[in-house]
Motif scaffolding. Sequence first.
Motif, short mmCIF file in Angstrom:
data_model
loop_
_atom_site.label_atom_id
_atom_site.label_comp_id
_atom_site.label_asym_id
_atom_site.label_seq_id
_atom_site.Cartn_x
_atom_site.Cartn_y
_atom_site.Cartn_z
N ASP A 119 0.82 -1.22 0.00
CA ASP A 119 0.00 0.00 0.00
C ASP A 119 0.85 1.27 0.00
O ASP A 119 0.36 2.35 0.31
N ASP A 166 -0.98 -7.56 1.51
CA ASP A 166 -0.95 -6.28 2.23
C ASP A 166 -2.35 -5.68 2.34
O ASP A 166 -2.54 -4.66 2.97
N HIS A 245 2.40 -7.17 10.66
CA HIS A 245 3.49 -6.33 10.15
C HIS A 245 4.73 -6.44 11.04
O HIS A 245 5.85 -6.41 10.53
ZN LIG Z 1 2.16 -3.21 4.63
#
Ligand SMILES: [Zn+2]
Length: 350
Positions: A119, A166, A245
């Motif tokens: 992103d 993602d 993450h």
């Molecule tokens: Zn990411």
Amino acid sequence: MEISVPSLVRIKPKALYKIGKYLRDEDHRRVVLLWGEGIAELLKPIVEVSLLSAEIEVLFETTVTDTEVESIFHMAVELPSQVEAIVAIGGGKAIDIGKYLAFLKRLPLFSVPTAVSNDGFCSPMASLTVRGKKTSFRVELPQAVIVDTEVLQKAPVRFLYSGMGDLFCKITSVYDWKLAYRKVREPVNDFAANMARSAADTFLYYDDKSLENPDFLRVIATSLMMSGIAMEVARSSRPASGSEHLISHAYDRLSEKPNLHGLQVGVASYAVSLLQEKTEPLIRKAIEESGFLAFMQEHPLSLRTFEEAVKLAPQMKENYYTILSEKGSVEKLLELIRENTILRSMVAED
Ligand SMILES: [Zn+2]
């Protein structure tokens, strides 16, 4: 609080052919072109014709090879003063550099990703290198996002699977954010949380998840853009980044050959969903229906590095409460890596 979002967004087939027109629509006539490695060879003829026909002048252009912050300072100093906009065409690197250069020079950025593997192409963070170490810098969002879905289709499929990873991981990151509110009273911006979750849902509930379907690629790119904007709304990476993450950042640090960000994050998202429990059926649906699971079974992450990354993950960010901060959760996940057949199939012995 002022939030500036991209004012020009074109995500469609052949968008690249109109880049000159888009620049002209925004009244930019003198530009800088930043190319990702290998991208000019493929796309320069299209871009050149488009710029020429719209009478856009290129004052400086270069192919970016590294994200060292020093080289961007040099570039900023050298840039002709008449430049009106920065155009970054390529993968992550070119766009990260474009973002920071635009920020330093207070110029608008046209973000033109040729692959949507995360992103970052429309987020307020630029990932750069400072003396060999990856560092995140806060920047402005691009003024324009131009994604040619035909170009995306020509990129290797691993980039698209990475983009999906993602994206569906926002389900586990938003869960973690809300958990942090319940456990340590960290404030949640509900609008940003909803935006990120809705971006993931748009992907999750899209019927024809086939890579041959250009409309599906539009959905992936648009949703990743929304996730990036959610970070700007929240003024933090919270809506887009949770325990999955942290595991991926740890994996990056431990592995000699890290994989694509979204592939690592996607596997980690399924892993932490097993701890979060109520997110597991959703992530399972996402990875099964999109082909992400099958892709990772063919290209697994390293089991050992993944296990070490799970152990290291809670220390990756200070004061960042996630499901991995819960007592015993790391130990439980280490057991699950061995026991859960779906998760185990996406990681393999070296
Ligand atoms: Zn990411």
